[in-house]
Design a protein around this motif. Structure first.
Motif, PDB file in Angstrom:
ATOM      1  N   SER A 145      -8.094   2.818  -7.389  1.00  0.00           N
ATOM      2  CA  SER A 145      -9.355   3.275  -6.798  1.00  0.00           C
ATOM      3  C   SER A 145     -10.424   3.519  -7.845  1.00  0.00           C
ATOM      4  CB  SER A 145      -9.125   4.539  -5.982  1.00  0.00           C
ATOM      5  OG  SER A 145      -8.534   5.555  -6.790  1.00  0.00           O
ATOM      6  N   ASP A 172      -2.203   2.696  -7.921  1.00  0.00           N
ATOM      7  CA  ASP A 172      -3.537   3.004  -7.390  1.00  0.00           C
ATOM      8  C   ASP A 172      -4.623   2.477  -8.329  1.00  0.00           C
ATOM      9  OD1 ASP A 172      -5.278   4.774  -5.477  1.00  0.00           O
ATOM     10  OD2 ASP A 172      -5.904   5.319  -7.508  1.00  0.00           O
ATOM     11  N   ASP A 175      -6.773   7.451   1.507  1.00  0.00           N
ATOM     12  CA  ASP A 175      -7.527   6.308   0.985  1.00  0.00           C
ATOM     13  C   ASP A 175      -6.580   5.155   0.644  1.00  0.00           C
ATOM     14  OD1 ASP A 175      -6.252   7.407  -1.173  1.00  0.00           O
ATOM     15  OD2 ASP A 175      -7.959   7.240  -2.554  1.00  0.00           O
ATOM     16  N   SER A 200      -4.660   1.916  -0.085  1.00  0.00           N
ATOM     17  CA  SER A 200      -5.242   0.648  -0.527  1.00  0.00           C
ATOM     18  C   SER A 200      -4.136  -0.315  -0.938  1.00  0.00           C
ATOM     19  CB  SER A 200      -6.199   0.877  -1.710  1.00  0.00           C
ATOM     20  OG  SER A 200      -5.508   1.479  -2.794  1.00  0.00           O
ATOM     21  N   GLU A 201      -4.477  -1.558  -0.986  1.00  0.00           N
ATOM     22  CA  GLU A 201      -3.515  -2.607  -1.311  1.00  0.00           C
ATOM     23  C   GLU A 201      -2.940  -2.404  -2.716  1.00  0.00           C
ATOM     24  OE1 GLU A 201      -3.297  -7.422  -0.673  1.00  0.00           O
ATOM     25  OE2 GLU A 201      -5.197  -6.523  -1.315  1.00  0.00           O
ATOM     26  N   SER A 243       0.838  -1.214   0.000  1.00  0.00           N
ATOM     27  CA  SER A 243       0.000   0.000   0.000  1.00  0.00           C
ATOM     28  C   SER A 243       0.868   1.256   0.000  1.00  0.00           C
ATOM     29  CB  SER A 243      -0.952   0.005   1.190  1.00  0.00           C
ATOM     30  OG  SER A 243      -0.233  -0.096   2.409  1.00  0.00           O
TER      31      SER A 243
END
Length: 480
Positions: A221, A219, A187, A189-190, A163
């Motif tokens: 997302s 990223d 935000d 994230s993995e 992340s």
């Protein structure tokens, strides 16, 4: 520059080094993470090196300085990332950052060039974080006189595998690391790989504070592996998540890897806000994985209130507009008391014109052109030395009469009055009291009358004759 030897590959990373020796010429630093004294073909045994070339009046000097870890480790890839850090220890010489696998070394500049032994640096991270895979000097964020540095750790697992995280190290007298902070994306994230690239961003929002940018090329997302940038604004001290701005490519596609590399671009469009340049490593807009470069333009994030300046005197009235920068015909303040008259504003001179020129709510007070008036308390037309300065004469005051009244409480005493002899009063203000009436023949009426002459008709010689006769009379008496 000299040619690489054996398996030295110092073309992998290169950066301007600033002026590490203080001679006024910019120097260069290059990393050779695959330098191997064993000349093995296995990448995992490469210990790596970094090289510094000094600038001069004739360009880059041919000689070079080689930097290495104090205790070189096989497979450490020293030199995998290099960066000019600015002056992190405040000694007047620029300093260098050189990374190895999960390690960071800071080399101080000096009058003799870069020091061979790195500064002490306390680092708290996991050895699998990918720490220092990205490194940048970001200027003096906190205004303490020492430049600061930003470090990426794209493999950090705070919010899942890879992340990512960022580290901000503040400079100090003994180098960076006395104060630091760790931060992650809001935000996170993995597999976002936040921290895969880092850079100073200049002042993107025009607030007077330096900003920083962090890339996260993995990223997902919005779209898988499209990538993103994270801007951190108003960095006057610590990174504040509330000031985080996330940016994605306008033509976002899967696997673009936007944010793989990032750098401050200066003010590209000349609008007063610094801009950022970012790469999308595998963007396919033109070619299959041909890649592309984006410019992220700076702009203000908080609009200011500006005031209409109808008379153009630099002071606004009550009408307002909200905008990032002051438009023409507007002012930053609303302190004008008459926005239709450019002679009336808080910094104007007050003059005698029956107007409040300086906006202090007092008309003609302390006017710069106010005349001086003199007291005439007895109203005899002659003024005393008592004075005031004002636009209009106060009651009992008038313009100077020329001759000064010696008694402004008595209207019978003034320079044009007739002096009364022998009354002990100086009515005409000449400093004397008359002792006889004015005869009219000499214009003088002061002093006692002259004594009568002892020799009338002696045509002015009576005094001398009298003095001469007295001895003769005395002689005659003795003879008799």
């Amino acid at each position: 520059a000299s040619a690489p030897q054996g398996d030295q590959r110092y073309d992998i990373v290169v950066d301007g080094a600033g002026d590490v020796d203080g001679d006024g010429y910019t120097d260069l630093v290059m990393g050779a993470p695959y330098d191997a004294s064993t000349k093995s073909d296995l990448r995992d045994v490469y210990e790596g090196r970094a090289f510094v070339w000094y600038g001069s009046a004739s360009g880059v000097r041919a000689d070079r300085v080689r930097l290495a870890e104090a205790d070189p480790q096989v497979g450490s890839h020293f030199g995998r990332c290099v960066a000019a850090l600015g002056d992190v220890d405040g000694d007047g010489f620029d300093d260098l950052g050189v990374a190895a696998d999960d390690e960071l070394h800071v080399f101080a500049g000096g009058s003799s060039g870069v020091e061979a032994t790195p500064l002490e640096l306390t680092v708290d991270h996991e050895l699998t974080d990918g720490f220092a895979g990205a490194l940048a000097g970001v200027g003096d964020l906190d205004g303490d006189g020492f430049d600061d540095m930003l470090v990426g750790a794209e493999n950090s697992d705070d919010a899942g595998s890879h992340s990512g995280a960022g580290y901000l190290y503040y400079g100090g007298a003994s180098g960076p690391g006395e104060r630091s902070m760790r931060f992650v994306a809001a935000d996170a994230s993995e597999r976002a790989r936040f921290g895969s690239s880092v850079s100073g961003a200049g002042d993107m929002d025009g607030d007077g504070h330096l900003d920083v940018v962090v890339g996260a090329y993995g990223d997902s997302s919005l779209v898988d592996d499209a990538g993103a940038l994270y801007l951190y604004l108003h960095v006057a001290d610590d990174i504040d998540e509330a000031e985080e701005r996330k940016v994605v490519a306008p033509d976002i596609d899967p696997d673009d890897a936007f944010g793989f590399a990032v750098g401050g671009g200066g003010d590209v469009d000349g609008d007063g806000f610094d801009d950022v340049v970012a790469s999308a490593l595998t963007d396919e807009q033109a070619l299959d994985q041909g890649g592309s470069v984006y410019v992220v333009y700076g702009t203000c994030t908080v609009e200011s209130v500006w005031y209409v300046d109808a008379d153009g005197d630099g002071h606004g009235g009550s009408d307002t507009i909200e905008a990032c920068t002051m438009p023409p015909g507007y002012a930053a303040t609303s302190d004008d008391c008459d926005d239709d008259d450019d002679a009336s504003h808080p910094t104007a001179d007050e003059v005698c014109d029956d107007t409040d020129n300086d906006c202090d709510e007092a008309v003609d007070e302390d006017a710069v052109d106010a005349p001086t008036w003199y007291a005439d308390d007895d109203d005899d037309g002659f003024t005393s030395e008592v004075s005031v300065t004002d636009c209009l004469p106060p009651s009992g005051y008038s313009a100077a009469s020329g001759l000064v009244d010696c008694d402004d409480a008595d209207p019978s005493i003034h320079p044009a009055a007739e002096d009364v002899p022998g009354d002990g009063i100086d009515q005409d203000c000449d400093g004397l009291d008359a002792s006889r009436a004015d005869t009219g023949d000499s214009g003088l009426d002061e002093g006692p009358p002259p004594l009568p002459s002892r020799c009338s008709g002696c045509a002015g010689q009576g005094s001398a004759v009298g003095i001469f006769l007295f001895p003769l009379l005395a002689v005659a008496r003795r003879r008799a």
